[in-house]
Design an enzyme around this catalytic site. Structure first.
Site, PDB file in Angstrom:
ATOM      1  N   ASP A 119      -7.838   0.607 -26.453  1.00  0.00           N
ATOM      2  CA  ASP A 119      -8.672   0.464 -25.260  1.00  0.00           C
ATOM      3  C   ASP A 119      -8.841   1.712 -24.415  1.00  0.00           C
ATOM      4  O   ASP A 119      -8.137   2.687 -24.589  1.00  0.00           O
ATOM      5  CB  ASP A 119      -8.066  -0.586 -24.332  1.00  0.00           C
ATOM      6  CG  ASP A 119      -8.275  -1.948 -24.888  1.00  0.00           C
ATOM      7  OD1 ASP A 119      -9.176  -2.102 -25.717  1.00  0.00           O
ATOM      8  OD2 ASP A 119      -7.529  -2.840 -24.496  1.00  0.00           O
ATOM      9  N   PRO A 150       0.823  -1.224   0.000  1.00  0.00           N
ATOM     10  CA  PRO A 150       0.000   0.000   0.000  1.00  0.00           C
ATOM     11  C   PRO A 150       0.854   1.269   0.000  1.00  0.00           C
ATOM     12  O   PRO A 150       0.348   2.356  -0.290  1.00  0.00           O
ATOM     13  CB  PRO A 150      -0.797  -0.089   1.302  1.00  0.00           C
ATOM     14  CG  PRO A 150      -0.617  -1.463   1.823  1.00  0.00           C
ATOM     15  CD  PRO A 150       0.600  -2.047   1.190  1.00  0.00           C
ATOM     16  N   ARG A 171      -1.473  -8.251 -21.305  1.00  0.00           N
ATOM     17  CA  ARG A 171      -2.228  -7.863 -22.502  1.00  0.00           C
ATOM     18  C   ARG A 171      -1.542  -6.778 -23.322  1.00  0.00           C
ATOM     19  O   ARG A 171      -1.977  -6.452 -24.423  1.00  0.00           O
ATOM     20  CB  ARG A 171      -3.668  -7.491 -22.149  1.00  0.00           C
ATOM     21  CG  ARG A 171      -3.821  -6.385 -21.140  1.00  0.00           C
ATOM     22  CD  ARG A 171      -5.263  -6.202 -20.758  1.00  0.00           C
ATOM     23  NE  ARG A 171      -6.084  -5.768 -21.886  1.00  0.00           N
ATOM     24  CZ  ARG A 171      -5.943  -4.613 -22.504  1.00  0.00           C
ATOM     25  NH1 ARG A 171      -5.007  -3.757 -22.127  1.00  0.00           N
ATOM     26  NH2 ARG A 171      -6.721  -4.288 -23.514  1.00  0.00           N
ATOM     27  N   GLU A 223       2.049  -8.093   8.418  1.00  0.00           N
ATOM     28  CA  GLU A 223       2.158  -6.631   8.470  1.00  0.00           C
ATOM     29  C   GLU A 223       3.124  -6.078   7.420  1.00  0.00           C
ATOM     30  O   GLU A 223       3.204  -4.867   7.240  1.00  0.00           O
ATOM     31  CB  GLU A 223       2.605  -6.171   9.857  1.00  0.00           C
ATOM     32  CG  GLU A 223       1.714  -6.639  10.998  1.00  0.00           C
ATOM     33  CD  GLU A 223       0.246  -6.306  10.771  1.00  0.00           C
ATOM     34  OE1 GLU A 223      -0.042  -5.123  10.506  1.00  0.00           O
ATOM     35  OE2 GLU A 223      -0.596  -7.226  10.830  1.00  0.00           O
TER      36      GLU A 223
HETATM   37  N1  4GX Z   1      -1.623  -2.829  -3.236  1.00  0.00           N
HETATM   38  N2  4GX Z   1      -1.397  -5.257   0.792  1.00  0.00           N
HETATM   39  C1  4GX Z   1       0.771  -6.385   1.078  1.00  0.00           C
HETATM   40  C2  4GX Z   1       1.624  -6.823   3.324  1.00  0.00           C
HETATM   41  C3  4GX Z   1       2.738  -5.877   3.099  1.00  0.00           C
HETATM   42  C4  4GX Z   1       2.815  -4.629   3.729  1.00  0.00           C
HETATM   43  C5  4GX Z   1       3.891  -3.815   3.486  1.00  0.00           C
HETATM   44  C6  4GX Z   1       4.765  -5.469   2.032  1.00  0.00           C
HETATM   45  C7  4GX Z   1       4.881  -4.245   2.667  1.00  0.00           C
HETATM   46  C8  4GX Z   1      -1.671  -3.906  -1.310  1.00  0.00           C
HETATM   47  C9  4GX Z   1      -2.271  -2.876  -2.075  1.00  0.00           C
HETATM   48  C10 4GX Z   1      -2.060  -4.281   0.062  1.00  0.00           C
HETATM   49  C11 4GX Z   1      -1.688  -5.415   2.205  1.00  0.00           C
HETATM   50  C12 4GX Z   1      -0.476  -6.243   0.243  1.00  0.00           C
HETATM   51  C13 4GX Z   1      -0.414  -5.539   3.012  1.00  0.00           C
HETATM   52  N3  4GX Z   1       3.727  -6.275   2.258  1.00  0.00           N
HETATM   53  N4  4GX Z   1      -0.690  -4.399  -2.042  1.00  0.00           N
HETATM   54  N5  4GX Z   1       0.441  -6.598   2.496  1.00  0.00           N
HETATM   55  N6  4GX Z   1      -3.294  -2.100  -1.722  1.00  0.00           N
HETATM   56  O1  4GX Z   1      -2.974  -3.701   0.571  1.00  0.00           O
HETATM   57  O2  4GX Z   1      -0.675  -3.747  -3.206  1.00  0.00           O
END
Ligand code: 4GX
Length: 257
Positions: A168, A88, A153, A115
């Site tokens: 697209d 995120p 794609r 986490e």
């Molecule tokens: N877009 N998540 C990853 C665990 C995490 C946290 C920090 C690495 C660093 C998300 C998103 C997402 C939740 C995937 C936390 N891994 N990933 N996860 N939105 O929310 O890509």
């Protein structure tokens, strides 16, 4: 394009590899794709991949050693590949980033759970941090699938037929025009006459007008950013006049002025 996914749930990707465009792209050697279990790189007997956070608190963190070993080993087998961490905290994914990623020879997608991952791994071994949007998932796997889908794609030949990817939604900052197929009358609603006329120039004009007006009504933010050409300006002016006419016929009906 070579995709390698590092995850503790590689089976989640079986379904991605075995359906639709992605399946066909794999069968035609347009892309090569596999998911590798990070657990395979854990040295201990129970193949542990997570641990408690320094400083305390709830939740677990991905241990650095297995993840670093997995990334290094995969990078060795995929020279020229870039590493992507789904998080995120990354840049929010869009079509332009998909195009940029598609120009790489290989992508190693790192999926965190819990986490997150130990900060030293992110810092030393990750090229791009990408988020698929401002919401919280339970792991990076679904985010990695979305990236793989959008990038695949764009690989030449992956869509089969003529390369439809160019035309697209978003490729030109306009939404797609409306689409219709048979029957000509569905539950009393007719297909626009011009689409059945066979007049190709008129059909193209109709499609551009459909695209511009759908974008104005559904995603005006895209039009604010876009550099409009003469044809697009003409369409917006035509509708401005239509709207002004309607307002002149009904002056202040709603406002009481
Ligand atoms: N877009 N998540 C990853 C665990 C995490 C946290 C920090 C690495 C660093 C998300 C998103 C997402 C939740 C995937 C936390 N891994 N990933 N996860 N939105 O929310 O890509």
């Amino acid at each position: 394009m070579h995709f390698k996914v590092l995850t503790i749930f590689p089976e989640m990707f079986d379904s991605l590899w075995s359906h639709g465009i992605i399946r066909r792209a794999i069968e035609h050697n347009k892309i090569f794709a596999s998911a590798v279990n990070i657990r395979n790189y854990a040295e201990d007997r129970h193949q542990v991949t997570d641990d408690r956070p320094y400083g305390g608190g709830s939740g677990m963190v991905m241990k650095p050693e297995p993840l670093a070993a997995a990334i290094r080993d995969t990078s060795k087998s995929l020279t020229g590949a870039r590493t992507v961490l789904l998080t995120p905290q990354g840049r929010v994914f869009n079509q332009k980033m998909a195009q940029e990623l598609a120009s790489n020879e290989g992508l190693i997608l790192v999926c965190g759970r819990y986490e997150g991952v130990d900060e030293r791994v992110c810092h030393d071994l990750i090229d791009y941090e990408i988020s698929i949007g401002d919401y919280v998932l339970t792991g990076g796997e679904l985010a990695a699938m979305i990236i793989i889908d959008a990038v695949t794609r764009l690989i030449p030949g992956a869509l089969g037929g003529e390369d439809a990817a160019e035309k697209d939604s978003f490729s030109e900052d306009l939404l797609e025009h409306a689409h219709f197929t048979r029957p000509a009358n569905f539950e009393g609603r007719e297909v626009p006459e011009v689409l059945m006329s066979g007049h190709h120039q008129e059909i193209e004009k109709w499609r551009l007008e459909s695209s511009v007006m759908r974008t104005l009504l559904k995603r005006p933010d895209l039009l604010y950013k876009k550099e409009l050409n003469n044809q697009e300006v003409a369409i917006l002016n035509k509708w401005r006049r239509e709207i002004e006419t309607i307002l002149d016929i009904n002056p202040g009906k709603k406002t009481g002025l």
